[in-house]
Design a protein around this motif. Structure first.
Motif, short mmCIF file in Angstrom:
data_model
loop_
_atom_site.label_atom_id
_atom_site.label_comp_id
_atom_site.label_asym_id
_atom_site.label_seq_id
_atom_site.Cartn_x
_atom_site.Cartn_y
_atom_site.Cartn_z
N GLN A 481 0.84 -1.21 0.00
CA GLN A 481 0.00 0.00 0.00
C GLN A 481 0.87 1.26 0.00
O GLN A 481 0.59 2.23 -0.69
N ARG A 483 3.79 1.54 -1.21
CA ARG A 483 4.35 1.70 -2.55
C ARG A 483 3.32 2.37 -3.48
O ARG A 483 3.66 3.23 -4.28
N GLN A 484 2.08 1.97 -3.34
CA GLN A 484 1.02 2.62 -4.14
C GLN A 484 0.92 4.11 -3.80
O GLN A 484 0.82 4.96 -4.69
N LEU A 485 0.94 4.39 -2.51
CA LEU A 485 0.80 5.78 -2.08
C LEU A 485 1.95 6.62 -2.65
O LEU A 485 1.75 7.75 -3.09
N LYS A 486 3.13 6.04 -2.65
CA LYS A 486 4.28 6.78 -3.18
C LYS A 486 4.21 6.93 -4.70
O LYS A 486 4.52 7.99 -5.23
N ASN A 487 3.83 5.84 -5.40
CA ASN A 487 4.11 5.80 -6.83
C ASN A 487 2.92 5.82 -7.78
O ASN A 487 3.11 5.99 -8.98
N ASN A 488 1.72 5.67 -7.29
CA ASN A 488 0.61 5.49 -8.23
C ASN A 488 0.35 6.68 -9.14
O ASN A 488 0.06 6.52 -10.31
N ARG B 124 12.48 -0.74 -12.63
CA ARG B 124 13.00 0.34 -11.79
C ARG B 124 13.17 -0.14 -10.35
O ARG B 124 12.51 -1.09 -9.90
N PHE B 227 -3.87 10.74 -5.28
CA PHE B 227 -2.87 9.68 -5.07
C PHE B 227 -3.13 8.49 -5.99
O PHE B 227 -2.32 7.57 -6.05
N SER B 228 -4.28 8.47 -6.62
CA SER B 228 -4.66 7.35 -7.47
C SER B 228 -4.63 6.04 -6.67
O SER B 228 -4.01 5.06 -7.07
N VAL B 229 -5.25 6.09 -5.51
CA VAL B 229 -5.31 4.90 -4.64
C VAL B 229 -6.77 4.63 -4.25
O VAL B 229 -7.64 5.48 -4.47
N ILE B 233 -6.91 2.92 1.41
CA ILE B 233 -5.66 3.65 1.64
C ILE B 233 -5.96 5.11 2.01
O ILE B 233 -5.29 5.70 2.88
N ILE B 237 -4.54 7.44 4.94
CA ILE B 237 -3.93 8.76 4.74
C ILE B 237 -4.53 9.74 5.74
O ILE B 237 -3.83 10.56 6.34
#
Lengths: 506, 506, 506
Positions: A481, A483-488, B124, B227-229, B233, B237
């Motif tokens: 999760q 990782r999603q928050l950082k990268n999505n 990556r 955040f596209s989550v 999540i 947040i």
């Protein structure tokens, strides 16, 4: 070369940091708001050829930000009389074209009427004055404290100009009341009313309250002697013979002022913009190599067949006093409107253009910057905060939904902002914007000459810059999760509407 | 070379002078105290893995100095959640070791997980983030306004960190209330209570008063999109799924963060310190010759077998943007503790170490400095005053007798100061210290990046610098007495106890 | 060379702009006066050998300007005891001659008694102290915050010195109350009374209110140990054995202080002035080529047969620490009196001399400047305003008629100002002066180190710099009248009396 780099890097390092510091703090507790509101002007002063509307500078938000705002509309052939102000100003041209002038004390009258040009040793020219410049939609005009400013609408479309006065700037050594000092006329200065209302005791009880300019308080004898003119002219200086309403007067036959021609006749609009951009590129390059040469050379050369500069032959350039060069020939306007090439652009989301003192050096003096944004319908400006500035945002077109959150996690604003409304985004408060219109656009005045924003979501967000495990534990998420928050979100600041959004899942 | 000297000397001359000016003055009459008191924290907020204690920022002394103070204790595996603050901070590590990070908006994620290192064009890396640094006892960590900060205790000993927030620094454009903006969690920010108590009208009546972070005030839809989550999540947040108490959370399994190894395994502690000192020497030398090269090179090389920097090959160093270099790679911590080589040392009296922006350039940005002092039992710090700064002194160990005198000659403080207590020494007030313990030590935060003290007694005192006859007549002494007053004390700042003191009579 | 220009031009460009910003703004609405008044001192403190008069710093005008004022009269052989102040000061010597010293913390004692000079390795000299300087009528002496200052009248004529304390300067980190910290004596500091009167609650109820110096609040034991002197001397340090009244004491036998000889014996007064001017010229030239060499070299060489500087051989000059050089050898006084060559001069109207940080670099640190003016009977200073500073004007001689106009066109002052009176001209307010005496002269303290004035009439006026058609329409004049308004007055700032005035009509 190394020396230049040293000097420059020291300079940038520290001046960048220092830049944020040239403003007074608000009075104690003045920024503790429960709610922000979308603000509109609460007063309008009618003039012969236009209108000046003002926002109440005693409003909580504006007091916390330490600024005052006004909107000036100038009709065709309207001349805004010259005035100076006790604090620096940024003016954004929302609409229209025209000419303006700033009068820098101690600088020379470098524009002279052309007909005398070829006469050699003949009689002195009919008129000389300081630089006159053109402005157009999307321009920011920078006006330092105490420098007289005038403007004139020489086209059909009414000019609309939004002015921010940075009253808490330390360049203002008086208190935080915005004061306009008119050089002529007999109008009341537009912010005086708030002083009367709030102060309890009005200002103009004694002495004539007929309004006036900065010369109308002098005795006739003083003025006669100072100007060496007769009593009739003195009456005009004091504004006595003037029954034209307000500070914007109509010039029926049109104002006759020598000013360089605009470039428009020679080329189309898009080309003009591009050329301006390229020109700036070139200047940037040249500046690195010959930094003591001023960037205005190009423009000057373009006009030189029409307007002759007084006592500034090219071959004496090296001998000039550096100070005069810098202050008297500073660039005073810079376009950040729709037509310029933006700093950030996504054809599905919108465009952003920021103007700082790095591009527009006079802003260093003012301690101010500006940002122009256009966001398309349903696109979003991700949650972010202003690191080192307050941001005073004015909606130019359309409407958008704003959310502003304070340090306790409360939404102090959660609503629509429409054309002509103002919202202060206080320093460090989080804000997100969702456009409700395809043509939503705004200008944001920032109270730092190199303002920084920090995104809280997206490709450059603070959260993305945290180690994964810190995100996971700080946000109580599992690693996937986190990782999603950082990268999505693959976008930087502007996110396209969901349907067109490419979801990148790591 | 001459140019460098010119640039530097101009710079030093004027920036040294200017340095003192980047702070707001206190409100009118706020520094007129009859008495100062030894201050202790008056509130403590418990967290899952630690405690945050705060001094009341509305106390007279702290309001006059324009600062707020807190003390944070972090247990083993405790992670202080990331937050930013509306004013610059200096953090002194009283005890413990760990890691921390600052997130500079716009800087790159230069640390990446090493396992991907050899894969070339492969997928990556699993995680990238901004710099992570170690801290240890005696460190000063500098945190600019609006820059998120987190820290983590990765050892057994609890970490104790004293934080000064310089709320009157002009970098803070809000009012003088200290505000912490947490990026995650649902804790109340630690200074909010003082706002409620003093303001009369609480801040959180309307809207949920469950506490929250800077993202919890946004709508779910905004956050989902930004955040596209998914919605789950988003709840995290906003801190909804989090029942861990406070802003310091426990990472039971230990935080997994790539960070350069400490040097400890390779060598003993004393050597480490010395090496650090030497390294700094070397840097100093090199800086003079290649000033645009950053001092972090050495460290980087040491780590390079383990951690690869992203997109920063050595051979492109010259091309870099100077601004990024300076802001993104600024040194953020500097040790001034017992273990460092002091600036002043007398084995019978004690030791002093001062940290200014000349050694630690980020302090120029903050407008702050710090001093560490150890004074042995019965030794004395001669009467002196702070020329251009307020000094906020925190006792780390033991106790000492302090006397503080105002401009009327009144002792506004005359008493003991014990471990954990705070005393403000206002600018220009005279102060003298007599240690009551062999292990008395303190850290003093100073509100100027190049603070100056003026001794009133001893080898460098203002009185010694006066002509003999001026001393004689100003103090109503004969010339021999005046000579004694000027010359008898042969020590600079720290005077050994009387029994061991060598009395030099002129 | 190019590098120097770059560094310098960047520096001038931006520092010029920044210069205005190092002061706090007044409290809210504090500058909204209906009327200004001519101010006189309202208190006088008698001393053994002189008097100190003070203006009430709580007066509206002075609070708006953020300054405090005092006038010190020192009789023959009067020594003003050393003291430091919590804000920068400018001192103007209205009358007399004498010597003074500033004690810069950390600088060396560079003056030593000469008799030891030839002994080589012998016993140390009898006395060493920091620099002693001469002052004379017309001097401005600059005193930074927290730097001890003393002065002495070594001639027959009483010395009269006007001191401005810039309490809102950000170098002062305490509140805006002026505080004098005396190093010796038992007098009350001269501004304390205003604190008591206004504060409601007096400051000295508890603790002895016998007055005192900054050392008198320490315990005897502390002082004994700190100075390594006996109890009797300690009593003197605390001012107990001293029954001499006030802070100016009489040195009956005359003060014996080594100081360089004045140049007077060698040459007449006019020559001295001229030589000083020329010397400055020369320095200016040399500075351009060898900017890191300090301008004091000449003077030093002149004195070198009498006074030996300690540890500063000429051949080591290059190795010196730049910081020490600049701070320890800064020029501290500069003459702007009648005897200097003025910046503007008209034998029928008068003379003006302005002192800024460009001529007198220490003013950059102080953020202050000064102007000296003499206007002959019936001559006029044209209407003008201070662009970036408040101006605090003190009448040295004679009287003049002043008019001051605010932004609403009201005359907030319209009356006579006489010798010894003070008037504040707030930033941006318009002012005009008509002399009523042939010997009218004034000194104006300005709260910006590069103050600018903008004339509203005359050769350099803002109105002249406007395009003719803008003047015509803004002032409601025909073009011929507008041309007269722009061009009729051929003088810059000072206009001769009408009868002698050459009227130039365009």
């Amino acid at each position: 070369m190394a020396n230049k780099l040293l000097a420059l890097s020291l300079f940038l390092l520290f001046s960048g940091c220092f830049a944020s510091t040239f403003r007074q703090q608000p009075q104690q507790n003045e920024c503790q708001f429960q709610r922000l509101n979308a603000l509109e002007p609460d007063n309008s002063v009618k003039s012969e050829a236009g209108t000046i509307e003002t926002w109440n500078p005693n409003n909580d938000q504006l007091r916390c930000a330490g600024v005052a705002l006004s909107r000036c509309t100038i009709q065709r052939n309207g001349l805004r009389r010259p005035f100076y102000t006790n604090a620096p100003q940024e003016i954004y041209i929302q609409q229209g074209r025209g000419i303006f002038g700033l009068i820098f004390p101690g600088c020379r009258e470098t524009y002279e009427e052309p007909q005398e040009q070829e006469q050699g040793q003949g009689p002195r020219p009919q008129d000389r004055h300081q630089k006159v410049e053109h402005f157009r939609e999307g321009d920011i005009i920078a006006v330092p404290t105490g420098v007289p400013f005038w403007m004139y609408n020489n086209e059909q479309t009414p000019v609309i100009a939004i002015t921010l006065i940075d009253t808490t700037n330390l360049d203002n050594q008086l208190d935080q009341i915005p004061r306009r000092f008119y050089l002529s006329g007999n109008q009341e200065q537009e912010f005086l009313q708030y002083q009367q209302k709030e102060g309890g005791q009005g200002q103009q009880q004694e002495g004539g309250n007929e309004g006036g300019n900065v010369l109308s308080g002098f005795n006739d004898e003083f003025l006669e002697e100072a100007f060496s003119v007769d009593r009739e002219i003195v009456r005009n200086i004091k504004g006595k013979n003037d029954d034209r309403e307000g500070s914007i007067v109509e010039v029926k036959e049109g104002l006759k002022v020598i000013s360089p021609p605009t470039l428009r006749p020679r080329q189309g609009r898009e080309e003009e913009e591009e050329e301006e951009e390229e020109e700036e590129e070139r200047r940037g390059d040249r500046r690195r190599h010959r930094p003591h040469h001023h960037e205005e050379e190009e423009e000057e050369e373009e006009w030189s067949h029409q307007v002759r500069r007084v006592r500034r032959p090219h071959h004496h350039r090296e001998d000039r006093n550096g100070l005069e060069e810098t202050l008297c020939t500073l660039k005073l306007r810079h376009n950040i409107g729709q037509s310029t090439s933006p700093d950030a652009y996504n054809p599905q989301a919108g465009r952003l253009k920021t103007l700082t003192s790095l591009d527009f050096p006079i802003l260093r003096w003012l301690g101010l910057a500006a940002e122009h944004g256009s966001i398309y319908k349903n696109a979003m400006f991700v949650p972010y905060y202003n690191v080192n500035a307050n941001s005073i945002l004015y909606v130019l077109n359309g409407s958008a939904w704003f959310q502003v959150v304070d340090c306790s996690g409360n939404a102090v604003f959660n609503g629509e902002l429409n054309e002509g409304q103002v919202l202060t985004i206080p320093q460090n408060y989080a804000v997100a914007i969702k456009s409700l219109d395809d043509n939503f656009s705004y200008v944001a005045f920032k109270t730092n000459d190199i303002p920084q924003i920090a995104a809280l979501a997206g490709l450059t967000s603070s959260i993305r810059a945290l180690p994964l495990d810190v995100v996971a534990h700080a946000f109580n998420l599992d690693r996937d999760q986190a990782r999603q928050l950082k990268n999505n979100n693959p976008y930087k600041f502007l996110v396209p509407p969901p349907q067109s959004q490419l979801r990148a899942v790591a």
